[in-house]
Scaffold this motif. Structure first.
Motif, PDB file in Angstrom:
ATOM      1  N   ALA A 296      43.891  17.963  50.106  1.00 41.67           N
ATOM      2  CA  ALA A 296      43.455  19.108  50.920  1.00 41.67           C
ATOM      3  C   ALA A 296      43.198  20.327  50.041  1.00 41.67           C
ATOM      4  N   LEU A 297      44.032  20.528  49.010  1.00 41.79           N
ATOM      5  CA  LEU A 297      43.800  21.644  48.089  1.00 41.79           C
ATOM      6  C   LEU A 297      42.453  21.504  47.395  1.00 41.79           C
ATOM      7  N   PHE A 298      42.152  20.315  46.889  1.00 34.00           N
ATOM      8  CA  PHE A 298      40.876  20.116  46.206  1.00 34.00           C
ATOM      9  C   PHE A 298      39.696  20.311  47.164  1.00 34.00           C
ATOM     10  N   GLN A 299      39.878  19.967  48.422  1.00 27.68           N
ATOM     11  CA  GLN A 299      38.817  20.236  49.398  1.00 27.68           C
ATOM     12  C   GLN A 299      38.586  21.731  49.569  1.00 27.68           C
ATOM     13  N   GLU A 300      39.644  22.507  49.424  1.00 29.60           N
ATOM     14  CA  GLU A 300      39.526  23.960  49.508  1.00 29.60           C
ATOM     15  C   GLU A 300      39.017  24.552  48.199  1.00 29.60           C
ATOM     16  N   PHE A 301      39.425  23.972  47.096  1.00 32.91           N
ATOM     17  CA  PHE A 301      39.200  24.517  45.759  1.00 32.91           C
ATOM     18  C   PHE A 301      37.807  24.190  45.213  1.00 32.91           C
ATOM     19  N   LEU A 302      37.283  23.011  45.557  1.00 29.30           N
ATOM     20  CA  LEU A 302      36.029  22.536  44.989  1.00 29.30           C
ATOM     21  C   LEU A 302      34.998  22.275  46.085  1.00 29.30           C
ATOM     22  N   PRO A 303      33.729  22.521  45.811  1.00 25.66           N
ATOM     23  CA  PRO A 303      32.694  22.171  46.793  1.00 25.66           C
ATOM     24  C   PRO A 303      32.558  20.652  46.914  1.00 25.66           C
ATOM     25  N   ALA A 304      32.009  20.186  48.028  1.00 21.13           N
ATOM     26  CA  ALA A 304      31.797  18.752  48.230  1.00 21.13           C
ATOM     27  C   ALA A 304      30.976  18.194  47.072  1.00 21.13           C
ATOM     28  N   PRO A 305      31.315  17.002  46.587  1.00 23.75           N
ATOM     29  CA  PRO A 305      32.297  16.031  47.093  1.00 23.75           C
ATOM     30  C   PRO A 305      33.726  16.249  46.591  1.00 23.75           C
ATOM     31  N   HIS A 306      34.053  17.465  46.173  1.00 23.59           N
ATOM     32  CA  HIS A 306      35.430  17.851  45.828  1.00 23.59           C
ATOM     33  C   HIS A 306      35.968  17.084  44.614  1.00 23.59           C
ATOM     34  N   LEU A 307      35.119  16.907  43.604  1.00 27.25           N
ATOM     35  CA  LEU A 307      35.513  16.147  42.417  1.00 27.25           C
ATOM     36  C   LEU A 307      35.377  16.994  41.157  1.00 27.25           C
ATOM     37  N   LEU A 308      36.395  16.956  40.312  1.00 30.38           N
ATOM     38  CA  LEU A 308      36.320  17.588  39.006  1.00 30.38           C
ATOM     39  C   LEU A 308      35.341  16.829  38.123  1.00 30.38           C
ATOM     40  N   ASP A 309      34.608  17.546  37.281  1.00 31.42           N
ATOM     41  CA  ASP A 309      33.672  16.881  36.378  1.00 31.42           C
ATOM     42  C   ASP A 309      34.411  16.063  35.317  1.00 31.42           C
TER      43      ASP A 309
END
Length: 501
Positions: A296-309
């Protein structure tokens, strides 16, 4: 700076976590409150949330809401899972929650599983894996493909539900344990055949599996305290499960590594996980310290698809964000250590994976100064052992800790972490420490006077040219003192020469 307050209302416990973050840059956990609510107690028998369980959950939610009012950090999401999702009186419960001025998001099984996959995708190096989330009410088993949720299903084998349905008595009869194992293998036969055929690793999350892994660690005197990334073997889990099956709930509560409030349900969790590993033909699973809340944090922190490069690079940067150091000096140590590694490669024979590890150590080498300059090498090593560094396994984190501990003096040894390390790591540590320490002293004035290095490798001597501005005497003098370390690692004498630009 933004904050995210998230509540996970599970079948066993309710937890508020508070993160501070800057979008796309970094985050850290700043607070949490956990309450054991046992919301799922009795649902397997009656199909409904028990009045006393509802009251415990309401007290917890009232506590979280008051914390939010006091701190100015009200929960932005309150997520409920299996117990509420399957309860016949869920609407009655939700009405009581609304009376507190709160709204709950009841996650369906797919959404819950997707958040778990997002957490795993952003905290491990795996692109494809099976992800298991064993809670109190259900067990989610999901397939992650190319770091995204591909498919999954919730199964009715959470630790509370399985205990109430199968494991009567204290201690539980052997026949009851076998019945639970048979039910897991029968209900999951198709998906476990798919797990077996895929050859993919299994990554597991949830308090139950973390407690089991911690109990194994404590019994074996495992030298790394972090759970995230720990590999729990099927053999070790089997041995622990057999021991737990002979104990009463009170005895299980006293086992080192197992939270006292899990003593009555931990056996069911162990049996379920063991049955899955056996039926799928897996020799181990990997523990994820990240779960649905972090998803849920990553969904808030990153834009879709919520994945770090880049998972590893991000979490190194995140640690630097938490313990910042001068960027120019750090960048020069990174560059110089990489050039030393490259120039000396014919001698040491290490590869690109080792170069990446050296780069991480160079970026983090001074983080201990965030505590104090004196003993900052020790402080930096401590910081690396006190919290997980997602994307790096325990062996790599132990190597990084040793590199930071000795980046200014001393000689790293495998001894503190011998069970984690390979025999070849003695050579690896010596080489990487040499590159890191020479880079640190070639930057001794922290002014960038040494711009580059070139090595001429002879049969007995390495002539190291320091491409520099002017006459960097302090860099020359301090680096020369490291000749014994260099000679031990590289099998050559070290001779320095300043080459003016």
């Amino acid at each position: 700076m933004e904050s995210a307050s998230l509540v996970d209302l599970g079948s066993n416990s309710a937890r508020l976590v508070v993160y501070e973050f800057e979008r796309d840059r970094g985050f850290w956990l700043v607070d949490e409150i956990r309450e054991v609510v046992r919301l799922g107690s009795g649902v397997a028998r009656t199909g409904a949330l028990a009045p006393e369980a509802i009251e415990r959950a309401l007290v917890a939610l009232r506590t979280f809401a008051d914390y939010g009012d006091a701190t100015g950090r009200p929960p932005i999401r309150i997520m409920a899972t299996s117990a509420v999702r399957s309860a016949s009186n869920r609407d009655e419960f939700l009405d009581k929650v609304r009376a507190l001025g709160l709204e709950i998001e009841v996650l369906d099984g797919a959404r819950e599983a997707e958040q778990g996959v997002i957490a795993v995708a952003n905290s491990t190096p795996e692109r494809d894996a099976w992800v298991m989330d064993l809670g109190g009410g259900s067990m989610q088993l999901s397939l992650m493909r190319d770091r995204q949720y591909a498919s999954g299903r919730a199964h009715p084998f959470g630790a509370i539900r399985a205990t109430e349905k199968f494991l009567g008595g204290d201690p539980s009869p052997r026949a009851a344990v076998r019945a639970l194992e048979d039910a897991v293998e029968t209900d999951l036969v198709d998906v476990l055949d798919e797990v077996r055929a895929s050859g993919l690793p299994l990554i597991a999350m949830g308090g139950t599996v973390r407690n089991l892994a911690r109990a194994v660690q404590r019994r074996a005197n495992y030298p790394w305290t972090q759970m995230h990334g720990y590999r729990l073997s099927t053999v070790d889990l089997h041995d622990l499960t057999e021991r737990l099956a002979l104990m009463t709930a009170a005895q299980r509560s006293a086992v080192s590594g197992i939270n006292s409030y899990r003593g009555d349900i931990i056996l069911a969790g162990a049996v379920v996980i063991r049955a899955i590993l056996r039926a799928a033909g897996l020799t181990e699973l990997t523990i994820s310290g990240y779960g649905m809340r972090e998803g849920a944090l990553f969904q808030e922190f990153l834009p879709a698809p919520h994945l770090l490069d880049d998972v590893r690079a991000f979490h190194v940067s995140n640690m630097l964000w938490r313990y910042p150091q001068p960027e120019d000096h750090t960048a020069r140590v990174v560059t110089l250590s990489a050039r030393l590694f490259e120039e000396l490669q014919p001698l040491h024979g290490l590869d690109a994976t080792d170069a990446e590890l050296l780069g991480a150590a160079a970026r983090l080498h001074d983080i201990g100064k965030a505590i104090h300059f004196r003993d900052h090498a020790k402080h930096g090593a401590y910081l690396l052992t006190s919290a997980p560094l997602p994307g790096f396994d325990h062996r790599e984190q132990a190597l990084l800790s040793l590199l930071l501990r000795h980046h200014r003096s001393g000689k790293p040894s495998r001894a503190p972490y011998r069970p984690l390390l390979k025999r070849s790591d003695s050579h690896r540590l010596a080489v990487l420490e040499t590159c890191l320490r020479l880079a640190e002293y070639l930057e001794r004035s922290r002014t960038g006077r040494v711009r580059d290095v070139r090595a001429r490798i002879g049969p007995t001597v390495v002539d190291l040219e320091l491409v520099a501005d002017g006459d960097p005497w302090v860099e020359f003098w301090e680096t020369q003192k490291q000749a014994p370390l260099f000679e031990s690692a590289m099998g050559r004498q070290l001779r320095l020469e300043i080459v003016a630009t």
